[in-house]
Design a protein around this motif. Structure first.
Motif, mmCIF file in Angstrom:
data_model
loop_
_atom_site.group_PDB
_atom_site.id
_atom_site.type_symbol
_atom_site.label_atom_id
_atom_site.label_comp_id
_atom_site.label_asym_id
_atom_site.label_seq_id
_atom_site.Cartn_x
_atom_site.Cartn_y
_atom_site.Cartn_z
ATOM 1 N N THR A 59 0.815 -1.214 0.000
ATOM 2 C CA THR A 59 0.000 0.000 0.000
ATOM 3 C C THR A 59 0.850 1.265 0.000
ATOM 4 O O THR A 59 0.377 2.326 -0.430
ATOM 5 N N ASP A 60 2.092 1.177 0.459
ATOM 6 C CA ASP A 60 2.933 2.367 0.493
ATOM 7 C C ASP A 60 3.544 2.680 -0.861
ATOM 8 O O ASP A 60 4.203 3.711 -1.019
ATOM 9 N N GLU A 61 3.349 1.826 -1.842
ATOM 10 C CA GLU A 61 3.867 2.057 -3.191
ATOM 11 C C GLU A 61 2.724 2.194 -4.206
ATOM 12 O O GLU A 61 2.891 1.867 -5.376
ATOM 13 N N ALA A 62 1.588 2.674 -3.742
ATOM 14 C CA ALA A 62 0.415 2.748 -4.615
ATOM 15 C C ALA A 62 0.652 3.680 -5.801
ATOM 16 O O ALA A 62 0.258 3.381 -6.932
ATOM 17 N N GLY A 63 1.310 4.801 -5.568
ATOM 18 C CA GLY A 63 1.541 5.744 -6.660
ATOM 19 C C GLY A 63 2.392 5.148 -7.775
ATOM 20 O O GLY A 63 2.071 5.286 -8.961
ATOM 21 N N HIS A 64 3.466 4.447 -7.405
ATOM 22 C CA HIS A 64 4.326 3.833 -8.416
ATOM 23 C C HIS A 64 3.585 2.729 -9.172
ATOM 24 O O HIS A 64 3.740 2.591 -10.394
ATOM 25 N N ARG A 99 1.603 12.384 -1.361
ATOM 26 C CA ARG A 99 2.746 12.068 -2.213
ATOM 27 C C ARG A 99 2.316 11.235 -3.420
ATOM 28 O O ARG A 99 2.681 11.545 -4.565
ATOM 29 N N ASP A 100 1.532 10.190 -3.175
ATOM 30 C CA ASP A 100 1.060 9.360 -4.284
ATOM 31 C C ASP A 100 0.141 10.147 -5.210
ATOM 32 O O ASP A 100 0.185 9.989 -6.431
ATOM 33 N N PHE A 101 -0.701 10.997 -4.622
ATOM 34 C CA PHE A 101 -1.603 11.799 -5.453
ATOM 35 C C PHE A 101 -0.818 12.747 -6.354
ATOM 36 O O PHE A 101 -1.123 12.868 -7.550
ATOM 37 N N SER A 102 0.169 13.435 -5.796
ATOM 38 C CA SER A 102 0.947 14.378 -6.604
ATOM 39 C C SER A 102 1.670 13.661 -7.737
ATOM 40 O O SER A 102 1.728 14.159 -8.875
ATOM 41 N N MET A 103 2.206 12.470 -7.438
ATOM 42 C CA MET A 103 2.909 11.709 -8.459
ATOM 43 C C MET A 103 1.970 11.323 -9.601
ATOM 44 O O MET A 103 2.295 11.493 -10.781
ATOM 45 N N LEU A 104 0.781 10.818 -9.255
ATOM 46 C CA LEU A 104 -0.170 10.387 -10.274
ATOM 47 C C LEU A 104 -0.758 11.569 -11.032
ATOM 48 O O LEU A 104 -0.937 11.503 -12.254
ATOM 49 N N PHE A 105 -1.073 12.645 -10.326
ATOM 50 C CA PHE A 105 -1.677 13.798 -10.993
ATOM 51 C C PHE A 105 -0.704 14.415 -11.994
ATOM 52 O O PHE A 105 -1.110 14.789 -13.112
ATOM 53 N N LEU A 124 -7.531 16.688 -4.307
ATOM 54 C CA LEU A 124 -6.627 16.699 -3.162
ATOM 55 C C LEU A 124 -7.410 16.691 -1.855
ATOM 56 O O LEU A 124 -7.018 16.025 -0.879
ATOM 57 N N SER A 125 -8.531 17.417 -1.811
ATOM 58 C CA SER A 125 -9.384 17.388 -0.624
ATOM 59 C C SER A 125 -9.925 15.990 -0.360
ATOM 60 O O SER A 125 -10.017 15.555 0.791
#
Length: 381
Positions: free
Chosen positions: A123-128, A161-167, A218-219
């Motif tokens: 779960t901590d690598e969801a963005g990648h 962090r994951d959101f910013s990476m994906l967005f 983001l909210s």
């Protein structure tokens, strides 16, 4: 010349010797299997001449162990001579010519199932992982599936962090699609056709909408982390300024979601802001309905409930409804029956049973009664 011939002859003799060792090691298991076994009891002694001279007595079990030890020694000699581990059937199975190609190995993989399994585990690598799945579809030229992956990813990630990476990856994907479309259509053409221009306008609108949704998305990430964050719900409502339907939906979802016992912040502020929105839109009737529901909420402390009653009275005063304000405070300070005023009953019950003891509420009620009223009661001043 004679020395060279001698060295070649010695080398051939050494190779023949090593091959003989290997053949002996390979044939030893078969030879052991063909040896006749004496019919002895498991523990019946078998005495040889050498053992008699040494004064030792061995059993049939010891003889088998010696045979196995001889097999091991033969195997070690074969390995030291440069051969692999002896196997009686090794020479019947030649090694494969070449391994399968990487493309043949990857072709049958279920990439989506593998990455979704990884999302549940890591779960901590969801963005990648979401980004890797979208990149897989992009490489397969399945752009709509890649867009769906990005949308699902930014709607489910739990960290900023994951959101910013994906967005960022999502916006770059949309920009690259627009750039490729312009380059493909604009080569040697002064004006685009109507259908091509419509497609390009749709892509630009999609990118603009994505950028406009960033605050809302983001909210949502922050509320997924803690759905009882009162301050974040109020910020979310402010994001939809100019869209009354979205504001009402946000407040309605907030008051249903936030648990007063787990709230981060003051939960009564949600109800007061909800009522204030209706009041600002000249709908005092619905504002009263909201405040009435707010007085029934099981707050954690009495101060939260008292703030709702005083906010209701202040709203009535803003609209010059002095009688309504007095009725509200009279209802709030109503003393319950003696049976409900016992200490153990009040402590075990909701905060509504202890509201009559709130000194600030009584002070407000007294000040309002002492304040000069409207001309309806006192006439012209």
């Amino acid at each position: 010349m004679v020395d060279i011939l001698h060295r070649c002859h010695a080398k051939q003799h050494s190779v023949r010797h090593e091959q003989s060792l290997y053949s002996d090691a390979c044939s030893l298991p078969n030879a052991l299997a063909q040896l006749p076994r004496p019919r002895l009891a498991p523990d019946e002694p078998v005495v040889t001449a050498r053992q008699q001279s040494a004064g030792r007595v061995v059993t049939a079990r010891c003889r088998r162990e010696e045979a196995l030890a001889a097999l091991a020694r033969a195997a070690r000699r074969a390995r030291s001579a440069g051969f692999s581990h002896p196997h009686p059937h090794h020479h019947h199975h030649p090694p494969p010519s070449r391994p399968p190609s990487p493309r043949a190995q990857v072709k049958g993989l279920r990439v989506e199932a593998i990455i979704h399994s990884g999302l549940r585990t890591f779960t901590d690598e969801a963005g990648h992982l979401w980004g890797a799945l979208a990149d897989y579809f992009i490489r397969q030229a399945q752009f709509e599936q890649a867009r769906d992956v990005y949308e699902e990813g930014i709607s489910t990630v739990m960290t900023v962090r994951d959101f910013s990476m994906l967005f960022d990856a999502y916006s770059q994907f949309e920009e690259s699609m627009i750039t490729a479309k312009i380059e493909a259509q604009g080569q040697g053409q002064a004006d685009l056709e109507a259908s091509e221009q419509l497609d390009l306008d749709m892509r630009l609108a999609r990118l603009e909408r994505l950028m406009a949704r960033r605050g809302e998305l983001l909210s949502s990430v922050l509320l997924r982390q803690n759905p009882h964050n009162v301050h974040e719900w109020l910020k979310r409502a402010n994001l939809f300024e100019g869209h009354p339907a979205k504001i009402i939906h946000t407040f309605a979802t907030a008051v249903k979601t936030v648990d007063p016992q787990k709230a981060l912040g003051k939960p009564q502020n949600l109800w007061l802001a909800f009522a204030l929105f209706y009041e600002a839109n000249s709908d005092v009737k619905n504002a009263r309905v909201i405040l009435r529901k707010a007085t029934l909420v099981p707050y954690k402390v009495v101060d939260d409930l008292a703030a709702v009653w005083m906010g209701w009275a202040e709203m009535e005063l803003r609209h010059k409804k002095y009688d309504e304000a007095l009725k509200v405070l009279k209802e709030a300070t109503k003393i319950p029956p003696a049976a409900h005023r016992a200490a153990h009953v009040e402590e075990a019950g909701p905060v509504q049973g202890r509201l009559y003891k709130h000194t600030k509420l009584w002070s407000f009620y007294a000040d309002l009664q002492a304040r000069p009223r409207a001309p309806l009661y006192y006439g012209p001043l």
